[in-house]
Design an enzyme around this catalytic site. Structure first.
Site, mmCIF file in Angstrom:
data_model
loop_
_atom_site.group_PDB
_atom_site.id
_atom_site.type_symbol
_atom_site.label_atom_id
_atom_site.label_comp_id
_atom_site.label_asym_id
_atom_site.label_seq_id
_atom_site.Cartn_x
_atom_site.Cartn_y
_atom_site.Cartn_z
ATOM 1 N N HIS A 158 -10.447 -2.070 11.381
ATOM 2 C CA HIS A 158 -8.975 -0.970 10.898
ATOM 3 C C HIS A 158 -10.842 -0.383 10.287
ATOM 4 O O HIS A 158 -10.569 0.441 9.565
ATOM 5 C CB HIS A 158 -8.800 -1.730 9.407
ATOM 6 C CG HIS A 158 -7.969 -2.525 9.208
ATOM 7 N ND1 HIS A 158 -6.621 -2.085 9.724
ATOM 8 C CD2 HIS A 158 -7.962 -3.769 9.586
ATOM 9 C CE1 HIS A 158 -5.450 -3.148 9.738
ATOM 10 N NE2 HIS A 158 -6.172 -4.302 9.378
ATOM 11 N N PRO B 111 -11.946 -2.233 -5.120
ATOM 12 C CA PRO B 111 -13.441 -2.653 -5.691
ATOM 13 C C PRO B 111 -13.539 -2.150 -7.429
ATOM 14 O O PRO B 111 -12.480 -1.128 -7.050
ATOM 15 C CB PRO B 111 -14.134 -2.377 -5.102
ATOM 16 C CG PRO B 111 -13.360 -1.257 -3.562
ATOM 17 C CD PRO B 111 -12.017 -1.650 -3.976
ATOM 18 N N GLU B 112 -13.905 -2.742 -7.954
ATOM 19 C CA GLU B 112 -15.169 -1.852 -9.358
ATOM 20 C C GLU B 112 -15.992 -1.064 -9.463
ATOM 21 O O GLU B 112 -16.706 -2.122 -7.970
ATOM 22 C CB GLU B 112 -14.084 -2.753 -10.165
ATOM 23 C CG GLU B 112 -13.150 -3.503 -10.677
ATOM 24 C CD GLU B 112 -12.188 -3.817 -11.882
ATOM 25 O OE1 GLU B 112 -12.833 -3.137 -12.662
ATOM 26 O OE2 GLU B 112 -11.482 -4.230 -12.011
ATOM 27 N N ARG C 147 -5.580 -0.383 4.082
ATOM 28 C CA ARG C 147 -4.217 0.434 3.603
ATOM 29 C C ARG C 147 -4.395 2.554 3.548
ATOM 30 O O ARG C 147 -3.794 2.841 3.161
ATOM 31 C CB ARG C 147 -4.152 0.267 2.516
ATOM 32 C CG ARG C 147 -2.930 -1.477 2.778
ATOM 33 C CD ARG C 147 -3.143 -1.786 0.863
ATOM 34 N NE ARG C 147 -4.395 -2.401 0.963
ATOM 35 C CZ ARG C 147 -4.193 -3.991 -0.306
ATOM 36 N NH1 ARG C 147 -3.257 -3.731 -0.878
ATOM 37 N NH2 ARG C 147 -4.998 -4.158 -0.467
ATOM 38 N N ARG D 34 -9.605 8.904 -31.594
ATOM 39 C CA ARG D 34 -8.362 9.315 -30.017
ATOM 40 C C ARG D 34 -7.549 8.110 -31.172
ATOM 41 O O ARG D 34 -7.980 7.244 -31.703
ATOM 42 C CB ARG D 34 -9.004 8.429 -28.992
ATOM 43 C CG ARG D 34 -9.939 9.244 -28.059
ATOM 44 C CD ARG D 34 -9.224 10.811 -27.890
ATOM 45 N NE ARG D 34 -8.395 10.485 -26.840
ATOM 46 C CZ ARG D 34 -8.587 10.465 -25.400
ATOM 47 N NH1 ARG D 34 -9.797 10.918 -25.470
ATOM 48 N NH2 ARG D 34 -7.609 10.155 -24.383
#
Ligand SMILES: [Zn+2]
Length: 301
Positions: A95, A2-3, A119, A161
């Site tokens: 799950h 998921p983002e 997972r 950077r």
């Protein structure tokens, strides 16, 4: 995985469905998701039982539910985690790892908040005094959709950077919530190659890529989030359909929507990057300066 937009969809779902409810009972069905709670699963359950959930908050991909005790339950969905709100009568998911019984509240039947994770890279933890911001995640930068995001400071820091702009977009200390997919989409929208060093970008370049990231995140929010992982389901159990409108990510070999050049895939930090080689040209290598040429000649001769 998921983002940010998916996580925000889950946060909104929690805000709508569980805030204001009391945790009547907590059942930890597998110890792994609460592994960070060193006092153990029973203690985790005891600390949360009886608490009222006051708000659902987010920093990057971390979610937390603020409790009336001033503490919080902190959640990370990891690769495959889901938070589902279900009637207590709904059959258990295969799950299902942690169950919060929320009682009947104002409604006629008991509701449950369920943490489901195949997972188990994700998890839940108890954040003492963390209702406003859990200390464990205080180092994570705000995301571009956060009202407190400081755009000018972000632009200035990125431009100091030397790393490539894609790597910088994925740096959680600089900005959070821009994952691999959104970085590729934002760079495509901004017409920038991800290897362009931060310190060689103009202010307008950085502002463009930030605008691109916001655009693609808001679009994803409107559509319920991306869903590359069939395991991801939002709080109401609906998958997102955003992947249909991606322009770069996962589009290898397909024509760029702007110029028809086939989208290219390259490897990037054990994952992939997708870009248009015409709209997003690779940065040119800097020519060696006369002094470094001399040094090389001297060294080899
Ligand atoms: Zn193109």
């Amino acid at each position: 995985m998921p983002e940010l937009p998916e996580v925000e969809v889950v946060r909104r779902g929690l805000e709508a469905h569980v805030v204001g409810r009391r945790i009547e009972q907590v059942e930890v069905l597998h110890p792994r998701p609460v592994r960070r709670h060193l006092a153990g699963a029973e203690d985790f359950a005891a600390l949360l039982t009886g608490r009222v959930m006051l708000a659902a908050r987010r920093r990057g991909k971390y979610l937390w539910v603020a409790l009336d005790s001033g503490d919080a339950v902190l959640a990370h969905l990891g690769m495959s985690g889901q938070l589902l709100v279900q009637p207590a009568t709904a059959p258990d998911e295969r799950h299902l790892r942690v169950r919060f019984n929320l009682g009947p509240g104002a409604g006629p039947a008991d509701l449950e908040l369920r943490f489901v994770d195949q997972r188990m890279f994700g998890g839940l933890s108890f954040a003492e005094g963390g209702a406003e911001l859990p200390t464990a995640i205080a180092h994570i930068a705000r995301d571009p959709l956060d009202p407190g995001f400081d755009e000018a400071a972000f632009v200035a820091r990125l431009r100091r950077r030397t790393a490539g702009v894609k790597r910088l977009l994925l740096d959680q200390g600089l900005v959070s919530g821009v994952g691999n997919i959104y970085a590729d989409e934002a760079l495509w929208l901004a017409r920038l190659h991800g290897d362009r060093p931060g310190n060689r970008l103009r202010r307008a370049d950085v502002e463009r890529v930030l605008a691109g990231a916001r655009q693609v995140m808001l679009q994803a929010l409107g559509q319920g989030g991306t869903s590359f992982d069939a395991l991801y389901v939002n709080v109401n159990g609906e998958s997102g359909y955003f992947e249909r409108s991606l322009q770069a990510y996962g589009q290898e070999g397909r024509p760029c929507a702007r110029c028809d050049t086939p989208i290219v895939r390259t490897s990037f930090m054990n994952r992939s990057s997708y870009f248009c080689p015409t709209c997003q040209p690779r940065p040119r290598q800097r020519r060696p300066s006369p002094s470094s040429t001399t040094a090389a000649t001297t060294a080899s001769g």
